[in-house]
Design an enzyme around this catalytic site. Structure first.
Site, PDB file in Angstrom:
ATOM      1  N   LYS A  13       0.678  13.314  81.147  1.00 53.51           N
ATOM      2  CA  LYS A  13       1.591  14.389  81.886  1.00 53.51           C
ATOM      3  C   LYS A  13       0.494  15.913  82.048  1.00 53.51           C
ATOM      4  O   LYS A  13       0.438  16.499  82.952  1.00 53.51           O
ATOM      5  CB  LYS A  13       2.525  14.779  81.084  1.00 53.51           C
ATOM      6  CG  LYS A  13       3.326  15.946  81.768  1.00 53.51           C
ATOM      7  CD  LYS A  13       4.878  16.018  81.277  1.00 53.51           C
ATOM      8  CE  LYS A  13       4.888  16.140  79.763  1.00 53.51           C
ATOM      9  NZ  LYS A  13       5.029  17.509  79.462  1.00 53.51           N
ATOM     10  N   ARG A  88      14.390  21.377  78.861  1.00 49.53           N
ATOM     11  CA  ARG A  88      14.651  20.201  77.727  1.00 49.53           C
ATOM     12  C   ARG A  88      15.939  19.947  77.472  1.00 49.53           C
ATOM     13  O   ARG A  88      16.328  18.765  76.903  1.00 49.53           O
ATOM     14  CB  ARG A  88      13.933  20.628  76.624  1.00 49.53           C
ATOM     15  CG  ARG A  88      12.463  20.423  76.464  1.00 49.53           C
ATOM     16  CD  ARG A  88      11.975  21.060  75.516  1.00 49.53           C
ATOM     17  NE  ARG A  88      10.830  20.591  74.519  1.00 49.53           N
ATOM     18  CZ  ARG A  88       9.476  20.846  74.714  1.00 49.53           C
ATOM     19  NH1 ARG A  88       9.171  21.774  75.851  1.00 49.53           N
ATOM     20  NH2 ARG A  88       8.575  20.430  74.002  1.00 49.53           N
ATOM     21  N   ARG A 127      -6.466   7.004  70.106  1.00 48.40           N
ATOM     22  CA  ARG A 127      -7.099   8.059  70.770  1.00 48.40           C
ATOM     23  C   ARG A 127      -7.943   9.038  69.632  1.00 48.40           C
ATOM     24  O   ARG A 127      -7.601   8.992  68.581  1.00 48.40           O
ATOM     25  CB  ARG A 127      -6.378   8.995  71.331  1.00 48.40           C
ATOM     26  CG  ARG A 127      -6.861  10.197  71.908  1.00 48.40           C
ATOM     27  CD  ARG A 127      -5.851  11.046  73.224  1.00 48.40           C
ATOM     28  NE  ARG A 127      -4.500  11.391  72.563  1.00 48.40           N
ATOM     29  CZ  ARG A 127      -3.625  11.765  73.199  1.00 48.40           C
ATOM     30  NH1 ARG A 127      -3.632  11.724  74.505  1.00 48.40           N
ATOM     31  NH2 ARG A 127      -2.463  12.255  72.631  1.00 48.40           N
ATOM     32  N   ARG A 153      -6.566  13.105  65.584  1.00 47.49           N
ATOM     33  CA  ARG A 153      -5.554  14.297  65.285  1.00 47.49           C
ATOM     34  C   ARG A 153      -4.359  13.963  64.773  1.00 47.49           C
ATOM     35  O   ARG A 153      -3.439  12.683  64.901  1.00 47.49           O
ATOM     36  CB  ARG A 153      -5.121  14.762  66.722  1.00 47.49           C
ATOM     37  CG  ARG A 153      -5.785  15.856  67.488  1.00 47.49           C
ATOM     38  CD  ARG A 153      -5.610  15.967  68.847  1.00 47.49           C
ATOM     39  NE  ARG A 153      -4.124  15.928  69.061  1.00 47.49           N
ATOM     40  CZ  ARG A 153      -3.753  16.228  70.414  1.00 47.49           C
ATOM     41  NH1 ARG A 153      -4.667  16.507  71.452  1.00 47.49           N
ATOM     42  NH2 ARG A 153      -2.256  15.978  70.614  1.00 47.49           N
ATOM     43  N   ARG A 164       7.869  11.612  67.635  1.00 52.54           N
ATOM     44  CA  ARG A 164       7.669  12.241  68.808  1.00 52.54           C
ATOM     45  C   ARG A 164       8.396  11.317  70.158  1.00 52.54           C
ATOM     46  O   ARG A 164       8.937  12.232  71.069  1.00 52.54           O
ATOM     47  CB  ARG A 164       6.419  12.956  69.143  1.00 52.54           C
ATOM     48  CG  ARG A 164       5.880  13.722  68.268  1.00 52.54           C
ATOM     49  CD  ARG A 164       4.501  14.204  68.243  1.00 52.54           C
ATOM     50  NE  ARG A 164       3.936  14.773  69.652  1.00 52.54           N
ATOM     51  CZ  ARG A 164       2.954  14.433  70.260  1.00 52.54           C
ATOM     52  NH1 ARG A 164       1.958  13.639  69.809  1.00 52.54           N
ATOM     53  NH2 ARG A 164       2.786  15.242  71.479  1.00 52.54           N
TER      54      ARG A 164
HETATM   55  P1  AMP Z   1       5.459  21.923  73.756  1.00 53.67           P
HETATM   56  O1  AMP Z   1       4.080  22.461  73.808  1.00 53.67           O
HETATM   57  O2  AMP Z   1       6.160  21.943  75.294  1.00 53.67           O
HETATM   58  O3  AMP Z   1       5.762  20.706  73.167  1.00 53.67           O
HETATM   59  O4  AMP Z   1       6.446  23.150  73.009  1.00 53.67           O
HETATM   60  C1  AMP Z   1       6.244  23.535  71.737  1.00 53.67           C
HETATM   61  C2  AMP Z   1       7.096  24.111  71.143  1.00 53.67           C
HETATM   62  O5  AMP Z   1       7.756  25.330  71.849  1.00 53.67           O
HETATM   63  C3  AMP Z   1       8.440  23.269  71.076  1.00 53.67           C
HETATM   64  O6  AMP Z   1       8.176  22.303  69.965  1.00 53.67           O
HETATM   65  C4  AMP Z   1       9.776  24.047  70.912  1.00 53.67           C
HETATM   66  O7  AMP Z   1       9.811  24.482  69.574  1.00 53.67           O
HETATM   67  C5  AMP Z   1       9.203  25.030  71.879  1.00 53.67           C
HETATM   68  N1  AMP Z   1       9.509  24.983  73.430  1.00 53.67           N
HETATM   69  C6  AMP Z   1       8.825  24.875  74.482  1.00 53.67           C
HETATM   70  N2  AMP Z   1       9.499  24.496  75.622  1.00 53.67           N
HETATM   71  C7  AMP Z   1      10.887  24.577  74.949  1.00 53.67           C
HETATM   72  C8  AMP Z   1      12.143  24.472  75.719  1.00 53.67           C
HETATM   73  N3  AMP Z   1      12.125  24.234  77.315  1.00 53.67           N
HETATM   74  N4  AMP Z   1      13.110  24.656  75.092  1.00 53.67           N
HETATM   75  C9  AMP Z   1      13.245  25.122  73.919  1.00 53.67           C
HETATM   76  N5  AMP Z   1      12.178  25.119  73.151  1.00 53.67           N
HETATM   77  C10 AMP Z   1      10.918  25.023  73.549  1.00 53.67           C
END
Ligand code: AMP
Length: 207
Positions: A13, A88, A127, A153, A164
């Site tokens: 993505k 989300r 990876r 990682r 995840r």
């Molecule tokens: P990501 O890089 O998109 O995985 O986001 C990292 C962290 O930011 C997530 O684990 C959440 O704690 C928070 N986060 C990012 N986007 C959202 C969202 N749309 N709603 C709620 N928390 C978010």
């Protein structure tokens, strides 16, 4: 181009989002990136989000909705955007709908990159990253040269990847049907080389 991009971890993505922003000249809006920046800068919002992020929990809807609302006002988002990591939850999707309706610029498409769970686990667990160059390799499909200083990682370890993926399934369980009902959801097969997937996405978007 007003698009939401959805895909599980290791679906490619991020790579595809970067290519789409270059091709269509619209910014990628990633709530994860914005929250990490706020946390690093120590802003009040960053401090509020920090505890949730560190615990691997979702930041409250109101916080991320406010961030996106503000970001959509920036000049570069007037031509469109690719949302990554937002919405989300269904309340976030509903709020996004209202924000865009207010601006008279409804969402055009929610694009889901589809890859089977087994393949995602294989992609992530095989990876490797060269610590010196940052180059990403795959032990089976894109083997590293001799002498590379490889790192696996922590979030690519099998148990973590499976957790995840479970989280992703739980998140999309309500979100994808929500967008399907609105007639906005399109799926693209994410198996293949990055170029093949990009070509599929483009033909889907330009159809
Ligand atoms: P990501 O890089 O998109 O995985 O986001 C990292 C962290 O930011 C997530 O684990 C959440 O704690 C928070 N986060 C990012 N986007 C959202 C969202 N749309 N709603 C709620 N928390 C978010």
């Amino acid at each position: 181009m007003r698009l939401v991009l959805v895909g599980p971890p290791a679906s490619g993505k991020g790579t595809q989002a970067d290519r789409l922003t270059a091709r269509y000249g619209v910014p990628k809006i990633s709530t994860g990136d914005m929250l990490r920046a706020a946390r690093a800068a120590g802003t009040p919002l960053g401090k509020e989000a920090e505890g949730f992020m560190n615990a691997g929990k979702l930041v409250p809807d109101q916080v991320v909705i406010g961030l996106v609302d503000e970001r959509l006002n920036a000049d570069d988002a007037k031509k469109g955007f690719i949302l990554d990591g937002f919405p989300r939850t269904v309340p976030q999707a509903e709020a996004l709908g209202s924000l865009l309706e207010r601006r008279g610029t409804p969402l055009q498409c929610v694009l889901q990159i589809d890859v089977s769970r087994d393949l995602l686990v294989e992609r992530a667990t095989l990876r490797r990253i060269d610590k010196r160059s940052g180059q990403i390799y795959h032990l089976k499909y894109n083997p590293p040269p001799p002498g590379a200083e490889l790192e696996h990682r922590a979030d690519d370890q099998e148990e973590t990847v499976k957790r995840r993926l479970d989280e992703y399934d739980a998140m999309t369980a309500a979100l994808l049907p929500y967008y399907e009902k609105l007639g906005l959801l399109r799926r693209v097969n994410g198996v293949g080389s990055p170029d093949e997937v990009t070509a599929r996405i483009q033909s889907e978007l330009e159809r």
